[in-house]
Design an enzyme around this catalytic site. Structure first.
Site, PDB file in Angstrom:
ATOM      1  N   PRO A   2       0.844  -1.209   0.000  1.00  0.00           N
ATOM      2  CA  PRO A   2       0.000   0.000   0.000  1.00  0.00           C
ATOM      3  C   PRO A   2       0.875   1.253   0.000  1.00  0.00           C
ATOM      4  O   PRO A   2       1.796   1.377   0.799  1.00  0.00           O
ATOM      5  CB  PRO A   2      -0.782  -0.105   1.309  1.00  0.00           C
ATOM      6  CG  PRO A   2      -0.564  -1.485   1.819  1.00  0.00           C
ATOM      7  CD  PRO A   2       0.684  -2.007   1.199  1.00  0.00           C
ATOM      8  N   GLU A   3       0.612   2.153  -0.932  1.00  0.00           N
ATOM      9  CA  GLU A   3       1.370   3.399  -1.022  1.00  0.00           C
ATOM     10  C   GLU A   3       0.537   4.537  -0.423  1.00  0.00           C
ATOM     11  O   GLU A   3      -0.607   4.330  -0.020  1.00  0.00           O
ATOM     12  CB  GLU A   3       1.716   3.692  -2.487  1.00  0.00           C
ATOM     13  CG  GLU A   3       2.611   2.645  -3.138  1.00  0.00           C
ATOM     14  CD  GLU A   3       4.038   2.661  -2.604  1.00  0.00           C
ATOM     15  OE1 GLU A   3       4.395   3.563  -1.825  1.00  0.00           O
ATOM     16  OE2 GLU A   3       4.807   1.749  -2.952  1.00  0.00           O
ATOM     17  N   HIS A  94      -6.220 -14.139   8.282  1.00  0.00           N
ATOM     18  CA  HIS A  94      -5.358 -12.973   8.072  1.00  0.00           C
ATOM     19  C   HIS A  94      -5.918 -11.700   8.703  1.00  0.00           C
ATOM     20  O   HIS A  94      -5.416 -10.613   8.462  1.00  0.00           O
ATOM     21  CB  HIS A  94      -5.130 -12.758   6.572  1.00  0.00           C
ATOM     22  CG  HIS A  94      -4.494 -13.931   5.898  1.00  0.00           C
ATOM     23  ND1 HIS A  94      -3.315 -14.487   6.350  1.00  0.00           N
ATOM     24  CD2 HIS A  94      -4.880 -14.673   4.840  1.00  0.00           C
ATOM     25  CE1 HIS A  94      -2.998 -15.524   5.577  1.00  0.00           C
ATOM     26  NE2 HIS A  94      -3.935 -15.652   4.664  1.00  0.00           N
ATOM     27  N   ARG A 112       0.820 -10.730   5.458  1.00  0.00           N
ATOM     28  CA  ARG A 112       2.256 -10.845   5.754  1.00  0.00           C
ATOM     29  C   ARG A 112       2.632 -10.308   7.134  1.00  0.00           C
ATOM     30  O   ARG A 112       3.765 -10.460   7.575  1.00  0.00           O
ATOM     31  CB  ARG A 112       3.060 -10.139   4.653  1.00  0.00           C
ATOM     32  CG  ARG A 112       2.862 -10.856   3.309  1.00  0.00           C
ATOM     33  CD  ARG A 112       3.682 -10.247   2.222  1.00  0.00           C
ATOM     34  NE  ARG A 112       5.108 -10.396   2.451  1.00  0.00           N
ATOM     35  CZ  ARG A 112       6.039  -9.908   1.658  1.00  0.00           C
ATOM     36  NH1 ARG A 112       5.697  -9.240   0.585  1.00  0.00           N
ATOM     37  NH2 ARG A 112       7.313 -10.086   1.932  1.00  0.00           N
ATOM     38  N   ARG A 156      22.095  15.958   0.184  1.00  0.00           N
ATOM     39  CA  ARG A 156      22.277  14.512  -0.057  1.00  0.00           C
ATOM     40  C   ARG A 156      23.111  14.318  -1.311  1.00  0.00           C
ATOM     41  O   ARG A 156      23.041  15.125  -2.232  1.00  0.00           O
ATOM     42  CB  ARG A 156      20.929  13.835  -0.266  1.00  0.00           C
ATOM     43  CG  ARG A 156      19.873  14.317   0.692  1.00  0.00           C
ATOM     44  CD  ARG A 156      19.372  13.217   1.551  1.00  0.00           C
ATOM     45  NE  ARG A 156      18.765  13.780   2.751  1.00  0.00           N
ATOM     46  CZ  ARG A 156      18.311  13.076   3.759  1.00  0.00           C
ATOM     47  NH1 ARG A 156      18.416  11.773   3.723  1.00  0.00           N
ATOM     48  NH2 ARG A 156      17.789  13.645   4.803  1.00  0.00           N
TER      49      ARG A 156
END
Ligand SMILES: [Zn+2]
Length: 276
Positions: A2-3, A94, A112, A156
């Protein structure tokens, strides 16, 4: 996985119906990524406030007798989804968390089990504060400007795709959105973040916002049930320019889309449209 768009569509789906709901019971299934961190009885009788999202976390604040009573920080992990139903039925193998309220049962289904439901006394106190500490700016926060993004990227020295995916500068640029935003902005995924000029960073921010807004729109309009793990991203992927399209022609210049691996993840880009 899921984003951000799935999580935001979920938030929009549960916020209104849950607001003011009274917690009647909790049911815990198999262990998730982290323990709940309090006795379930402590939450019973609490009233749910407005559901917030930070990165891919959801925050369900609770109140008791009009006073703040902490809240639950939820994460969907790799495969989690939430559904709010009046009659949820018997929990399956689940289904690892039920928040039973007088407005329905919020159920976390997570095959999961990398997802989490964690109690925190407040969003800005541990454990919530610790879990959220490294998150970058929200993509739609007006405080995030081309200038502030440029400054953060200059600090960065990594490939821009990796910096976006890392989520410590800006959250929400999952693999599909990072690839698509870079293509839209004409930036090579291996370009070093500290070498991007102000104009290109400005284009990147616009492109990231556009891709996420489109996914949110598709997720909100095409999904009847926000519990679909890949709902918004799946709908968006069907119109992606480069993501998942190795060898297919770039929609802008018709050169074949290339696939490389960066940091263990697939990157898709067009060598014609995207410069270092
Ligand atoms: Zn191209």
């Amino acid at each position: 996985m899921p984003e951000l768009p799935e999580v935001e569509v979920t938030r929009q789906g549960i916020d209104e119906p849950l607001r003011g709901a009274r917690v009647l019971a909790l049911r815990l299934g198999k262990p998730l990524r982290w323990p709940l961190g309090c006795r379930p009885q402590r939450l019973i009788g609490g009233t749910v406030g407005p559901v917030l999202r930070r990165g891919k976390y959801l925050w369900l604040p609770l109140a008791r007798d009009g006073a703040d009573a902490g809240g639950l920080l939820l994460h969907l992990g790799m495969s989690g989804s939430l559904a709010l139903r009046g009659q949820p039925g018997v929990a399956g193998p689940h289904d690892h968390f039920d928040l039973v309220t007088d407005r329905g049962t919020l159920r976390l289904t997570d095959p999961r089990r990398f997802g989490a439901v964690v109690y925190s006394p407040a969003l800005d106190r541990p454990p919530a504060a610790r879990l959220l500490a490294r998150l970058g700016a929200e993509p739609f926060d007006p405080a995030l400007t081309a200038e502030s993004l440029h400054e953060a990227l200059r600090a960065r020295r990594s490939p821009i795709k990796s910096v976006l995916l890392g989520g410590e500068v800006v959250v929400g640029a999952g693999n599909i959105y990072a690839c698509e935003a870079l293509h839209q902005a004409g930036i090579h995924p291996a370009a070093r973040s500290d070498r991007l000029g102000a104009l290109r960073v400005s284009r990147l921010l616009s492109a990231l916002r556009a891709t996420l807004a489109r996914a949110l729109h598709l997720g909100g309009s095409t999904l009847r049930d926000f519990s679909d793990v890949h709902g918004a991203s799946g709908a968006y992927q069907s119109e992606a320019a480069v993501y998942g399209r190795a060898g297919a022609p770039c929609p802008r210049c018709a050169r074949p889309v290339r696939r490389i691996v960066q940091g263990g993840r697939s990157t898709y880009y067009c060598a014609g449209c995207q410069r270092r």
